[in-house]
Scaffold this motif. Structure first.
Motif, PDB file in Angstrom:
ATOM      1  N   LEU A 142       0.826  -1.212   0.000  1.00 29.83           N
ATOM      2  CA  LEU A 142       0.000   0.000   0.000  1.00 29.83           C
ATOM      3  C   LEU A 142       0.860   1.262   0.000  1.00 29.83           C
ATOM      4  O   LEU A 142       0.514   2.261  -0.637  1.00 29.83           O
ATOM      5  CB  LEU A 142      -0.917   0.008   1.218  1.00 29.83           C
ATOM      6  CG  LEU A 142      -1.911  -1.153   1.362  1.00 29.83           C
ATOM      7  CD1 LEU A 142      -2.699  -1.004   2.646  1.00 29.83           C
ATOM      8  CD2 LEU A 142      -2.829  -1.211   0.157  1.00 29.83           C
ATOM      9  N   ALA A 143       1.978   1.221   0.713  1.00 27.42           N
ATOM     10  CA  ALA A 143       2.831   2.400   0.815  1.00 27.42           C
ATOM     11  C   ALA A 143       3.429   2.779  -0.534  1.00 27.42           C
ATOM     12  O   ALA A 143       3.454   3.955  -0.918  1.00 27.42           O
ATOM     13  CB  ALA A 143       3.935   2.159   1.837  1.00 27.42           C
ATOM     14  N   PHE A 144       3.907   1.800  -1.287  1.00 29.34           N
ATOM     15  CA  PHE A 144       4.498   2.119  -2.585  1.00 29.34           C
ATOM     16  C   PHE A 144       3.446   2.493  -3.610  1.00 29.34           C
ATOM     17  O   PHE A 144       3.702   3.321  -4.502  1.00 29.34           O
ATOM     18  CB  PHE A 144       5.390   0.972  -3.066  1.00 29.34           C
ATOM     19  CG  PHE A 144       6.781   1.031  -2.492  1.00 29.34           C
ATOM     20  CD1 PHE A 144       7.725   1.902  -3.002  1.00 29.34           C
ATOM     21  CD2 PHE A 144       7.118   0.240  -1.398  1.00 29.34           C
ATOM     22  CE1 PHE A 144       9.001   1.983  -2.455  1.00 29.34           C
ATOM     23  CE2 PHE A 144       8.390   0.308  -0.850  1.00 29.34           C
ATOM     24  CZ  PHE A 144       9.335   1.178  -1.375  1.00 29.34           C
ATOM     25  N   ASP A 145       2.250   1.918  -3.504  1.00 29.74           N
ATOM     26  CA  ASP A 145       1.153   2.362  -4.366  1.00 29.74           C
ATOM     27  C   ASP A 145       0.845   3.834  -4.118  1.00 29.74           C
ATOM     28  O   ASP A 145       0.671   4.628  -5.060  1.00 29.74           O
ATOM     29  CB  ASP A 145      -0.105   1.525  -4.112  1.00 29.74           C
ATOM     30  CG  ASP A 145      -0.025   0.153  -4.741  1.00 29.74           C
ATOM     31  OD1 ASP A 145       0.880  -0.068  -5.577  1.00 29.74           O
ATOM     32  OD2 ASP A 145      -0.856  -0.707  -4.393  1.00 29.74           O
ATOM     33  N   ALA A 146       0.762   4.206  -2.834  1.00 34.17           N
ATOM     34  CA  ALA A 146       0.479   5.602  -2.483  1.00 34.17           C
ATOM     35  C   ALA A 146       1.619   6.518  -2.928  1.00 34.17           C
ATOM     36  O   ALA A 146       1.384   7.633  -3.418  1.00 34.17           O
ATOM     37  CB  ALA A 146       0.258   5.720  -0.979  1.00 34.17           C
ATOM     38  N   GLN A 156       1.524   7.163  -6.650  1.00 34.21           N
ATOM     39  CA  GLN A 156       0.395   8.020  -7.028  1.00 34.21           C
ATOM     40  C   GLN A 156       0.410   9.373  -6.301  1.00 34.21           C
ATOM     41  O   GLN A 156      -0.515  10.171  -6.440  1.00 34.21           O
ATOM     42  CB  GLN A 156      -0.916   7.288  -6.738  1.00 34.21           C
ATOM     43  CG  GLN A 156      -1.092   6.013  -7.544  1.00 34.21           C
ATOM     44  CD  GLN A 156      -2.315   5.225  -7.124  1.00 34.21           C
ATOM     45  OE1 GLN A 156      -3.344   5.793  -6.759  1.00 34.21           O
ATOM     46  NE2 GLN A 156      -2.222   3.897  -7.162  1.00 34.21           N
ATOM     47  N   GLU A 157       1.461   9.582  -5.497  1.00 29.08           N
ATOM     48  CA  GLU A 157       1.633  10.829  -4.742  1.00 29.08           C
ATOM     49  C   GLU A 157       0.430  11.126  -3.845  1.00 29.08           C
ATOM     50  O   GLU A 157      -0.010  12.270  -3.711  1.00 29.08           O
ATOM     51  CB  GLU A 157       1.907  12.007  -5.686  1.00 29.08           C
ATOM     52  CG  GLU A 157       3.191  11.843  -6.473  1.00 29.08           C
ATOM     53  CD  GLU A 157       3.543  13.065  -7.311  1.00 29.08           C
ATOM     54  OE1 GLU A 157       2.741  14.019  -7.331  1.00 29.08           O
ATOM     55  OE2 GLU A 157       4.617  13.062  -7.928  1.00 29.08           O
ATOM     56  N   ARG A 158      -0.085  10.076  -3.227  1.00 30.53           N
ATOM     57  CA  ARG A 158      -1.187  10.246  -2.270  1.00 30.53           C
ATOM     58  C   ARG A 158      -0.573  10.446  -0.885  1.00 30.53           C
ATOM     59  O   ARG A 158      -0.458   9.512  -0.095  1.00 30.53           O
ATOM     60  CB  ARG A 158      -2.123   9.033  -2.305  1.00 30.53           C
ATOM     61  CG  ARG A 158      -2.966   8.957  -3.568  1.00 30.53           C
ATOM     62  CD  ARG A 158      -4.024   7.868  -3.481  1.00 30.53           C
ATOM     63  NE  ARG A 158      -3.459   6.556  -3.752  1.00 30.53           N
ATOM     64  CZ  ARG A 158      -3.266   5.607  -2.862  1.00 30.53           C
ATOM     65  NH1 ARG A 158      -3.572   5.810  -1.594  1.00 30.53           N
ATOM     66  NH2 ARG A 158      -2.757   4.433  -3.212  1.00 30.53           N
TER      67      ARG A 158
END
Length: 248
Positions: free
Chosen positions: A207-211, A214-216
């Motif tokens: 989840l951390a690398f997905d965020a 996507q610069e979330r």
């Protein structure tokens, strides 16, 4: 002259439960991890854990790109400790803050756990239900399918025999987390599975690398954890009685 690109890493912090953990995560691996399961002494541990992780990152010449934190739900005090320390690191090191649902992260970690066990799963129907103990027969929980899609949003649930009955007619549900085992007697079902699976910083990896990609990012100044329930401070009985009964 060819120079090797440094490995990108995210420092993850999880203090949402009785377990205090810190991990350095790359996209492919858990590079460093420190875990303490001895109780709610996170305030005394978190600084040392993070310092050791940052020293490791420097020694290994890792490129630290963000700080990720379990953003709740969970222990009020634990969440505040993790949030405060993560924000401090972000301010001090000029890094973005990634705040993630702890329940969603647990589901991601448990899915990997099941795959590592090579258990045969009805993957199209199996549901994952992370549970964080909220005292008595109440838990913080959510439901996800095996692909990580949210079926039921995070909530505080008082567990009864009717809980999750609308989902368990034709599909297996995996209940896991520090609130799962206490619910086993109430949730009697032949297709339910219960496991005391811990909430750990390593579970934030995917989840951390997905965020990050996507610069979330969370607002370091204004973000607060998702407590789900408002914090209610309890006064000591002795303090209440002292107002009623004059001291001799």
């Amino acid at each position: 002259m060819c120079t090797e690109k440094a490995t990108e890493a995210i420092l993850a912090i999880d203090t949402a439960t009785e377990v205090c953990s810190v991990a350095l995560l790359s996209r492919e691996a858990i590079l460093y991890e420190k875990v303490n399961q001895e109780g709610l002494n996170h305030a005394a541990l978190i600084m040392g854990f993070c310092r050791e992780a940052l020293d490791f990152a420097q020694d290994q010449k890792l490129h630290l790109v963000a700080i990720a934190v379990n953003g709740g739900p969970g222990s009020y005090t634990g969440l505040r400790i993790g949030a405060s320390f993560a924000k401090g690191l972000c301010f001090g090191k000029h890094l973005p803050l990634i705040a993630l649902s702890g329940l969603c992260a647990m589901a991601s970690g448990y899915r990997k756990h099941l795959l590592e066990q090579k258990e045969e799963l009805p993957q199209s129907k199996a549901l994952l239900c992370p549970m964080i103990d909220a005292r008595r027969m109440e838990v913080y929980c959510a439901l996800y399918d095996f692909d990580g899609n949210e079926v039921a949003a995070p909530q505080a649930e008082i567990i009864t025999q009717e809980s999750f009955s609308q989902y368990s007619q034709d599909r297996k549900i995996y209940f896991f987390g520090n609130g799962a085992l206490k619910c086993r007697e109430a949730l009697q079902s032949p297709i339910a599975h219960f496991e005391a699976f811990p909430s750990l910083a390593r579970h934030l990896q995917e989840l951390a690398f997905d965020a990050y990609d996507q610069e979330r990012f969370a607002d370091v100044a204004y973000w607060v954890p998702n407590y789900i329930k408002p914090y209610m401070a309890l006064k000591s009985k002795n303090k209440v009685l002292s107002r009623i009964i004059p001291q001799q």
